[in-house]
Enzyme design. Structure first.
Site, PDB file in Angstrom:
ATOM      1  N   HIS A 182      52.465  41.181  28.524  1.00  0.00           N
ATOM      2  CA  HIS A 182      53.008  42.399  29.137  1.00  0.00           C
ATOM      3  C   HIS A 182      51.949  43.503  29.214  1.00  0.00           C
ATOM      4  O   HIS A 182      52.275  44.688  29.220  1.00  0.00           O
ATOM      5  CB  HIS A 182      54.222  42.925  28.356  1.00  0.00           C
ATOM      6  CG  HIS A 182      55.307  41.921  28.160  1.00  0.00           C
ATOM      7  ND1 HIS A 182      56.361  41.788  29.025  1.00  0.00           N
ATOM      8  CD2 HIS A 182      55.495  40.981  27.187  1.00  0.00           C
ATOM      9  CE1 HIS A 182      57.169  40.816  28.595  1.00  0.00           C
ATOM     10  NE2 HIS A 182      56.659  40.307  27.487  1.00  0.00           N
ATOM     11  N   SER A 312      29.817  52.696  44.746  1.00  0.00           N
ATOM     12  CA  SER A 312      30.371  53.943  45.246  1.00  0.00           C
ATOM     13  C   SER A 312      29.347  54.688  46.074  1.00  0.00           C
ATOM     14  O   SER A 312      28.146  54.655  45.786  1.00  0.00           O
ATOM     15  CB  SER A 312      30.831  54.828  44.083  1.00  0.00           C
ATOM     16  OG  SER A 312      31.240  56.100  44.544  1.00  0.00           O
ATOM     17  N   LYS A 318      27.831  53.411  39.639  1.00  0.00           N
ATOM     18  CA  LYS A 318      29.106  52.703  39.556  1.00  0.00           C
ATOM     19  C   LYS A 318      28.971  51.319  40.188  1.00  0.00           C
ATOM     20  O   LYS A 318      28.423  51.167  41.274  1.00  0.00           O
ATOM     21  CB  LYS A 318      30.195  53.500  40.269  1.00  0.00           C
ATOM     22  CG  LYS A 318      31.615  53.002  40.022  1.00  0.00           C
ATOM     23  CD  LYS A 318      32.618  54.021  40.569  1.00  0.00           C
ATOM     24  CE  LYS A 318      34.052  53.658  40.216  1.00  0.00           C
ATOM     25  NZ  LYS A 318      34.526  52.509  40.988  1.00  0.00           N
ATOM     26  N   GLU A 325      37.875  41.337  44.163  1.00  0.00           N
ATOM     27  CA  GLU A 325      38.700  41.983  45.190  1.00  0.00           C
ATOM     28  C   GLU A 325      38.721  41.151  46.472  1.00  0.00           C
ATOM     29  O   GLU A 325      39.751  41.071  47.156  1.00  0.00           O
ATOM     30  CB  GLU A 325      38.181  43.393  45.441  1.00  0.00           C
ATOM     31  CG  GLU A 325      38.402  44.314  44.244  1.00  0.00           C
ATOM     32  CD  GLU A 325      37.551  45.573  44.287  1.00  0.00           C
ATOM     33  OE1 GLU A 325      36.822  45.765  45.274  1.00  0.00           O
ATOM     34  OE2 GLU A 325      37.626  46.355  43.324  1.00  0.00           O
TER      35      GLU A 325
END
Length: 466
Positions: A182, A312, A318, A325
């Site tokens: 969970h 980025s 970053k 993805e």
């Protein structure tokens, strides 16, 4: 010179581009279906070439087409199968539901090229399409193309992905980390155990895809218009399936029931379902890796993905989990494709499925996308994945769920009290167990040994629950 030539079909005269190898029926379809601008996939077109080449051989052997004409057709059809004339197949995916336009596109291109080779007229219907109908050619092409692409591309790519995941399960066996159910802290688990689970998912996916192949190997060819075999030699379907197997380097057979093979697309739907399952597995694996990679300081930071590009345009330094993805986006597309294939299989009214082009397009795209993204995921993300063992170990020590291992020794209620204080006071379960129980340090250290908690069968009593 004129930019067009005039050709005739059963509906009359048509202007056809002078440089085109196709004829009037293809041109009508180009004009009738300006829908997506997307033609059928190259794999499908190449398979049409294989079918026409095999048909030419069979027709020559059966004596239904002159052997010299058949040889010219076979040569021209093989050129189509090799991708030489892809630009001559411009018809939109969203066309006649039987795919008749694309079958005639192949017939016209091959007839044109065979006429050049032979030096005399080869007819697209009487010669190239001899013994065939669009209604058995197109579902045959769908099945054959799917088998070829699965065997040559998808299964090797999934095997590569499985191999990398399996290797990582061994490499990460010694890395103990906090389990999560969970998305909440749970009892310890080995990172290698998690990756072993991922490898098993892919292995099961491979088995599911393989299980669909026998249905795909059944070909509609030989059924002609409605499955009765009108206007074809009774041996044509059997011989063509055998010839296709030789050309493609795999196995095919004439469908035992032509009425099912032409009226339905259940085999394609089942295959798409297996691909849908693989997509779901890859999305789960990619998202898990993405979560474990989150950070580098304010996320989980349990693993580090290879840095393959800046993340980025505004935040210096970053780096994002872009391969994960990509995998998830492919998964979403495959799932959407499966919906379209399912609807396509449903629309098989009476004696012919009339959603064949869209079924073919979506099924073949799903195969191609899953194959490509599996290779990318394996090579650009997972192969270079690094475990941050120190971070994983630190999380375990501060996790309140460590108290679960004390259940058999002090009972659930006392262990729960320790877990709650551990979270509230930001103190370790180990420290509080020494303070709040009569257990010896040795008993506590043995019970709270994270590695011991990851080995099935060594623990008795108690349960982590959900």
């Amino acid at each position: 010179m004129s930019e067009f030539r005039i050709e005739k079909d059963s509906l009359g005269e048509m202007q056809v581009p002078a440089s085109a190898m196709y004829g009037p029926q293809t041109q009508r379809a180009v004009e009738n279906f300006p829908v997506s601008g997307e033609p059928l996939p190259p794999a499908f077109i190449h398979t049409l070439g294989l079918i026409k080449a095999a048909a030419a051989r069979v027709n020559a052997d059966l004596g239904t087409v002159d052997r010299e004409i058949a040889r010219a057709i076979e040569q021209a059809a093989n050129e189509v199968a090799e991708g030489r004339w892809d630009a001559q197949f411009p018809i939109d995916v969203f066309q006649t539901g039987s795919g008749t336009s694309s079958n005639m596109n192949a017939n016209e291109v091959i007839a044109h090229r065979a006429s050049e080779i032979l030096g005399r007229k080869v007819h697209p219907n009487d010669h190239v399409n001899s013994g065939q109908s669009s209604n058995d050619v197109i579902p045959t092409a769908l099945h054959v193309a799917a088998v070829i692409e699965i065997e040559r591309d998808l299964l090797p790519s999934l095997a590569r992905l499985w191999k990398v995941l399996d290797r990582k399960s061994v490499e990460f066996h010694g890395v103990i980390k906090t389990g999560r159910t969970h998305l909440m802290d749970a009892t310890p688990i080995r990172l290698g155990q998690e990756f072993g689970g991922y490898a098993s998912q892919v292995q099961h996916g491979i088995a599911r895809v393989k299980a669909t192949l026998p249905d795909l190997r059944e070909l509609a060819i030989g059924g002609t218009a409605v499955g009765t075999g009108l206007n074809t030699h009774p041996e044509f379907g059997h011989r063509l399936a055998s010839e296709l197997g030789k050309l493609a380097g795999t196995q095919f057979a004439e469908a035992p029931n032509h009425f099912e093979a032409q009226a339905a697309q259940d085999g394609a739907c089942w295959t798409s379902g297996a691909l849908n399952s693989v997509a779901a597995s890859l999305m789960k694996i990619a998202n898990d890796v993405r979560l474990m990679n989150s950070g580098p300081r304010c996320g989980l930071g349990e693993v580090t993905l290879p840095a393959i590009q800046p993340g980025s345009s505004i935040m210096p330094g970053k780096v994002n989990p872009v391969i994960c993805e990509s995998v998830m986006q492919v998964g979403a597309q495959v799932m959407g494709n499966h919906v379209a294939v399912t609807l396509g299989a449903q629309w098989g009214q009476l004696d012919l499925n009339t959603m064949l082009p869209v079924v073919a397009r979506n099924l073949l795209e799903s195969i191609r996308l899953l194959a490509a993204v599996s290779r990318v995921f394996a090579d650009k993300a997972l192969a270079g994945l690094v475990a941050n063992a120190d971070t994983c170990r630190d999380y375990i020590e501060i996790s309140p769920s460590m108290a679960t291992a004390l259940n058999p020794l002090i009972g659930y209620d006392k262990a729960a009290e320790i877990a709650k204080r551990s979270f509230k006071e930001r103190r370790t379960v180990r420290e509080l167990a020494r303070e709040m129980t009569s257990l010896t340090p040795a008993q506590i250290d043995e019970a709270l040994d994270p590695a011991r908690q990851t080995e099935p069968g060594l623990e008795s009593g108690g349960g982590a629950g959900g």
